[in-house]
Scaffold this motif. Structure first.
Motif: not given
Length: 649
Positions: A393-413
């Protein structure tokens, strides 16, 4: 234009065996049973690369019956690398060599050619290709101490290909010369000139004539030259961006298409007028760099691009190209997938293409255009089904200084719905120019099937999101980048997908550096760290390893980590051994040239001085990361054992 697409299952009974026992997840690290398939220009035969006795061989099949008519499976240290059909009977192979002191095959620039019936196989280029000429006046091929790279197949010339020949050197910085190479005799002819710059990437026009070259200078800067009247003309650096990558020459020969970031942040497509040198913008995505270009199978025309802000997305560039219409219909049939056309027949009646996704390591299909049928040929890893694995799953969040960061999350099967699974924060290498993608990752899926969720973060400094974002990571390896990673974990906790205090950080290369640095500066965040092929003393980068051997490599190091000794010490985890409270698993290959084994040794000595807790996993004959399936399997089994001891399942 295809109206409907239907599926017909073709069983490769001669090669494919279905699993009957319970899943062996360690098989995720076996080399794929198949690599790819390519169809001959007349469509009568398929070339299929497959694993035989632990090495890659090449099989030739009759397309209508799928019966083998010939093969090449090298004895000794050699095996098949990349390969190309050059006419209906002959294939050229980049020869890979597996030395006795290394698990990973190495390409020494040798080219081998063979007929589909397995006959007339011989080296046509390389340091072992020469023949004795005693007692004959017949001109024979020469032994050349150089790397040969195929530039163009020359579709209208069935006996020659166009190659670049780069003399051997430790740094790879010598200048390449372009030749026509006879694929039967191995004779070089019609020298088309020598590149004016090292690390060359050439473009040819529709006549097979070299028109443009891009290379890298001693300052790690891209330079572009255009060939006019047999002379190279340098394009002023003020008229180019910093990420120049050549794509193709237009059908008219008037323009060259190039990926670049000229006067902008993101990498887009530009076109260069080859007469006036006027540079103009064609397309740039709003959020991410161009990830990939889909080229026609002759390698001469770009017809689609791919961008990856999160999921892969494609844009058709040239609707006039027949392959573009075919590609568009394949995408409709396989949504949310990565697609690549590997080959087609000259008349366009048959196409071979690959499809992959987050849960599919790759499947190969043959498209019969006239019959509107899409025939499944094989999976690269037939022992596994897509349903065995967890979606990414693609994710997106704001770092502690407000910078937008993208990433990915894979749930345990198959995790317990009433309990949040333990988390592994898996950090990519690089760190610059590299990023994580939505794709099938054996390491991620192995962790997921063993009960661990996985977080991957494209922290500042990662590639793919523009030059400014990448530059934000320069000289902040040891602090701001690690804060981005921790911020991602804490964000995931707020989403209810991870549990505070039940995570381990893990990575290879720069990811290994991050793992150790993070547990030093955030001792309460992670319960353990796993580091493979890491760099732990940044000052050593200037004294050991292959990066420093190139002038461009030294320029790169000065830009991304700096030369201030105090800053280098402050960002080196070897100097924080007394602050590391979490147990470590340290893995390394003894023959690593990128992050030499000395890095592991100095960290171990520092940990021993403070009686730090660590486990050791070192393998000989391995380089930067483990290549051998047995070593990968053993390492990941050790990883899961280590995680199970330190995280609450």
């Amino acid at each position: 234009m295809l109206k409907t697409l239907t599926f017909t299952l073709i069983l490769l009974c001669w090669l494919l065996s279905l699993p009957t026992n319970a899943k062996d997840w360690g098989a995720l690290f076996e080399h794929s049973q198949y690599s790819n398939a390519k169809i001959s220009p007349d469509g009568k035969h398929l070339a299929v690369a497959a694993q035989i006795n632990g090495k890659t061989g090449l099989y030739f099949l009759d397309t209508s019956t799928l019966k083998s008519i010939g093969h090449t499976n090298f004895s000794g240290k050699a095996e098949v690398g990349e390969y190309f059909w050059v006419n209906n009977e002959r294939v050229v192979i980049s020869l890979a060599i597996r030395e006795s002191n290394s698990e990973k095959p190495i390409y020494y620039g040798e080219l081998f050619a063979i007929n589909i019936d397995g006959k007339r196989g011989e080296l046509i280029y390389g340091h072992r290709a020469g023949e004795q000429q005693t007692g004959t006046r017949i001109k024979k091929k020469e032994a050349i101490r150089g790397w040969g790279e195929i530039i163009d197949i020359l579709p209208n010339d069935k006996r020659h290909i166009l190659i670049s020949s780069t003399p051997m050197s430790n740094s790879g910085e010598r200048l390449a010369t372009v030749y026509k190479l006879n694929v039967y005799s191995g004779l070089l002819k019609e020298k088309q000139g020598t590149s004016p710059i090292p690390h060359s990437q050439f473009l040819v026009d529709k006549e097979g004539e070299v028109r443009l070259v891009v290379g890298t200078d001693r300052h790690n800067k891209k330079q572009l030259y255009v060939k006019t009247d047999s002379e190279w003309h340098k394009i002023n650096k003020e008229n180019l961006g910093s990420s120049v990558y050549p794509l193709s020459i237009s059908e008219s020969g008037e323009y060259a298409y190039i990926i670049d970031n000229f006067q902008q942040d993101l990498d887009g497509i530009f076109k260069l007028n080859l007469k006036t040198f006027k540079y103009s913008h064609v397309f740039t995505d709003s959020a991410a760099d161009i990830t990939d270009i889909e080229m026609t199978t002759d390698g001469r025309t770009a017809f689609a691009i791919r961008v990856d802000e999160g999921y892969p997305a494609y844009l058709i560039l040239n609707k006039k190209v027949d392959e573009a219409a075919i590609f568009k219909n394949i995408l409709k049939t396989f949504p949310n997938s990565s697609v690549n056309i590997t080959s087609k027949t000259d008349n366009g009646d048959y196409y071979i293409f690959s499809v992959s996704s987050d849960t599919n390591s790759g499947s190969i299909y043959m498209l019969d255009v006239k019959k509107n049928k899409m025939n499944f040929l094989f999976k690269l890893d037939p022992d596994f089904n897509n349903k065995d694995f967890s979606p990414v799953e693609p994710i997106k969040y704001l770092a502690s200084d407000g910078q937008e960061i993208n990433g990915y999350f894979t749930a345990a099967k198959n995790n317990n719905a009433d309990k949040v699974p333990p988390l592994v924060v898996l950090v990519h290498g690089g760190p610059h120019g590299v990023r994580d993608y939505w794709s099938f990752d054996p390491e991620v899926q192995y962790l997921a099937v063993n009960g661990f969720s996985v977080l991957q973060i494209n922290f500042r400094g990662s590639g793919g999101y523009g030059q400014e974002f990448e530059a934000l990571g320069y000289r902040v390896w040891g602090n701001r980048i690690q804060q981005d990673i921790q911020d991602g974990y804490l964000w995931l906790v707020k989403q209810g997908k991870a549990e505070l205090g039940n995570a381990c950080i893990m990575g290879a290369s720069f990811g290994a550096y991050s793992a150790v640095q993070s547990v030093a500066i955030f001792p309460e965040t992670y319960k353990c760290a796993i580091a493979n092929a890491g760099i732990y003393d940044l000052e050593l980068l200037f004294d050991e390893g292959d990066i420093r051997e190139q002038r461009a490599g030294l320029s790169y190091l000065k830009a991304v980590v700096g030369t201030n000794k105090q800053e280098l010490k402050n960002m080196s985890p070897v100097n924080y051994a007394n602050k590391i409270k979490a147990p470590l698993l340290l893995a390394h290959g003894e023959d690593d040239e990128r992050a030499p084994y000395e890095h592991a040794e100095v960290l171990r000595e520092a940990l021993d001085e403070v009686e730090g807790s660590y486990e050791w996993f070192v393998v000989d004959k391995e380089g930067h990361g483990f290549y051998s399936p047995d070593n990968q399997r053993a390492y990941m089994e050790k990883v899961v054992e280590f995680l199970s001891k330190n995280l609450n399942g």
